[in-house]
Design an enzyme around this catalytic site. Structure first.
Site, PDB file in Angstrom:
ATOM      1  N   LYS A 277       0.835  -1.194   0.000  1.00 43.23           N
ATOM      2  CA  LYS A 277       0.000   0.000   0.000  1.00 43.23           C
ATOM      3  C   LYS A 277       0.872   1.247   0.000  1.00 43.23           C
ATOM      4  O   LYS A 277       2.009   1.216   0.478  1.00 43.23           O
ATOM      5  CB  LYS A 277      -0.870   0.038   1.275  1.00 43.23           C
ATOM      6  CG  LYS A 277      -1.940  -1.022   1.378  1.00 43.23           C
ATOM      7  CD  LYS A 277      -2.677  -0.890   2.705  1.00 43.23           C
ATOM      8  CE  LYS A 277      -3.755  -1.932   2.861  1.00 43.23           C
ATOM      9  NZ  LYS A 277      -4.905  -1.700   1.961  1.00 43.23           N
ATOM     10  N   ARG A 351     -10.575 -11.488   2.064  1.00 48.33           N
ATOM     11  CA  ARG A 351     -11.443 -12.509   1.480  1.00 48.33           C
ATOM     12  C   ARG A 351     -10.772 -13.888   1.509  1.00 48.33           C
ATOM     13  O   ARG A 351     -11.450 -14.913   1.553  1.00 48.33           O
ATOM     14  CB  ARG A 351     -11.824 -12.117   0.058  1.00 48.33           C
ATOM     15  CG  ARG A 351     -10.644 -11.943  -0.879  1.00 48.33           C
ATOM     16  CD  ARG A 351     -10.946 -11.082  -2.091  1.00 48.33           C
ATOM     17  NE  ARG A 351     -11.103  -9.678  -1.736  1.00 48.33           N
ATOM     18  CZ  ARG A 351     -11.379  -8.713  -2.610  1.00 48.33           C
ATOM     19  NH1 ARG A 351     -11.513  -9.004  -3.898  1.00 48.33           N
ATOM     20  NH2 ARG A 351     -11.513  -7.476  -2.210  1.00 48.33           N
TER      21      ARG A 351
END
Length: 502
Positions: A277, A351
């Site tokens: 990120k 996920r």
């Protein structure tokens, strides 16, 4: 004679979280000698003893267009806060919001107990004072663990004719929710160097220890390997902290009755892994465990409430870090279900850990309903901002029911679609599915990855809380910072389901 009932000076006794918190008490008759007061005006019908104060309030309101005014060394007190509300107090959320407004109006450095007379309050809700006290405590949260100079916490005494009953109801039903929210906020507020999978488990154990009908299980690395949880293991490969899964079983219902499963994403810090990120706001990724934190807080709340229902909380925990053995884009992971996943982005890791968690939960517990909660996608935040959590299900009627739970709890949700094409978009050239990089809509695609591991006949609720997890400005019932979103929603859902079974 003033009769007072049960003062709650809340000291959060969760190991590693201990800090003084606001206190509330209930009184059956007004404290005539109170030097610090909050007076609430609901409409233009004002008792004689407050008519002069109401006139002063109206003058102050005309000058600053505010709903509160402060009056010092007058009207027989050292400090009076006049507060006006024009919202009908006909539901618990409105009362909680009023309680938060009272707390927000108090001075920041408080040494005196403020008396709040609710005896003339117009509300058709039973135990109105308890809900107001709940809202005040939710708003009064402060995370001060690392402050060398700490701010004072407020003390409020609520006067109500039903003080004894309200105090009992508050202690047994509303305080557990406050404690659950505080627990979730504490987890999210802690820095990543103090909260990692093992320490999350230790602190959750300490918070839940001694509660009736609660059993705690932990799957360590060896257990994850034994269960072939390649997705959860893969996400945690780059960290010095081993991944794990915390399981909390609450057996308040009938023996053998299928439980509701709550599964929460617990990424204790998210760098994005090798799909790193940008630095801007990466610090907020210490709260990528907020789904798991909300599940832990909810189990604490429902166990202390003693709800007659079986619930299992499943919290997959990992730290997503770049390292020489971290997973890469293009890698393929094999899940517990046997489904293979091609990694397009290592930053789409929530996920992945939930894929193994929900499969395990279904195989082990055969639930009647499964709800998963996660700070999953920026797409949900962009779509719904901080007003709603994203709600995705396969069943529109279930969506409508969840929307009603949001309105009851004060934590609102809004449905987003889940179309068969979203599952088709996941197809990979070299594996069964891809974890990311398949176009819009991002929130629905993220849900579809998890949905691949949910039995089609199982009632399933997906909550994406990325937009509601962190508040840049305070609300009535939450200060600026990490919200602890989900505890109120899930506790309300469980309470509703418990009532159905009685």
């Amino acid at each position: 004679m003033v009769t007072r009932f049960i003062a709650f000076a809340m000291l959060v006794a969760f190991t590693g979280f201990a800090s003084a918190q606001p206190s509330v008490s209930f009184s059956a008759s007004p404290n005539e000698k109170a030097s610090h007061k909050v007076v609430i005006f609901q409409d233009d019908i004002v008792p004689d003893e407050h008519k002069a104060l109401f006139t002063a309030f109206e003058t102050a309101k005309a000058l600053n267009n505010g709903s509160t005014s402060h009056h010092y060394a007058t009207f027989g007190a050292k400090h009076i806060i006049a507060l006006h509300t024009d919202t009908p107090l006909d539901n618990p959320v409105a009362l909680q919001n009023l309680g938060g407004q009272i707390a927000a109006a108090l001075p920041t450095d408080i040494t005196e107990t403020y008396s709040v007379d609710l005896s003339g309050l117009k509300s058709n809700i039973q135990h109105a004072a308890a809900f107001i006290a709940e809202g005040a405590m939710l708003r009064g949260y402060q995370f001060q663990t690392y402050k060398t100079t700490k701010k004072a916490d407020f003390s409020i005494e609520f006067t109500t004719p039903s003080a004894k009953d309200d105090a009992t109801y508050f202690e047994s039903q509303r305080l557990p929710v406050v404690e659950g929210v505080y627990m979730a906020r504490n987890f999210a507020s802690e820095p990543g160097n103090t909260i990692y999978p093992a320490s999350f488990i230790d602190r959750a154990k300490a918070a839940l220890r001694g509660l009736d009908d609660v059993k705690i299980r932990v799957l360590d690395r060896k257990d994850l390997e034994k269960n072939n949880m390649g997705a959860l293991l893969g996400v945690g490969k780059g960290s010095i902290h081993d991944p794990a899964m915390l399981i909390v079983e609450y057996s308040g219902g009938k023996k053998g009755e299928a439980p509701i499963v709550l599964a929460g994403k617990g990424i204790t810090f998210d760098t994005g892994g090798t799909s790193l990120k940008p630095n801007n706001n990466m610090w907020q990724m210490k709260s990528d465990l907020s789904g798991a934190a909300a599940v832990a807080g909810t189990l604490h709340a429902i166990a202390k409430q003693g709800l007659a229902i079986n619930v299992v909380g499943v919290m997959p925990l990992a730290e997503n870090m770049p390292a020489e053995d971290a997973i890469r884009p293009g890698d393929v992971l094999t899940t517990m279900q046997g489904t293979t996943i091609e990694i397009i982005s290592t930053d789409a890791e929530g996920r992945l850990i939930l894929a193994d968690a929900v499969r395990y939960a279904q195989d082990k517990y055969k639930p009647s309903m499964l709800l998963n909660i996660a700070t999953l996608t920026g797409s949900a935040a962009r779509a719904l901002s901080d007003e709603y959590a994203a709600l995705i299900t396969r069943d529109w009627d279930l969506s409508v029911a969840m929307k009603a739970v949001g309105e009851q709890s004060g934590e609102h949700v809004w449905p987003l679609p889940l179309h068969p094409n979203h599952f088709k978009q996941l197809k990979s050239d070299i594996a069964d599915i891809k974890n990311s990089g398949v176009g819009n809509p991002g929130a629905s695609i993220g849900a579809a990855v998890i949905g691949t591991f949910i039995d089609e006949d199982l009632p399933w609720v997906h909550l994406d809380i990325a937009g509601v997890d962190y508040l840049t400005e305070a609300t009535d019932v939450a200060p600026k910072g990490f919200h602890g979103w989900g505890v109120r929603f899930m506790t309300q859902l469980i309470a509703n389901e418990a009532k159905k079974g009685n």
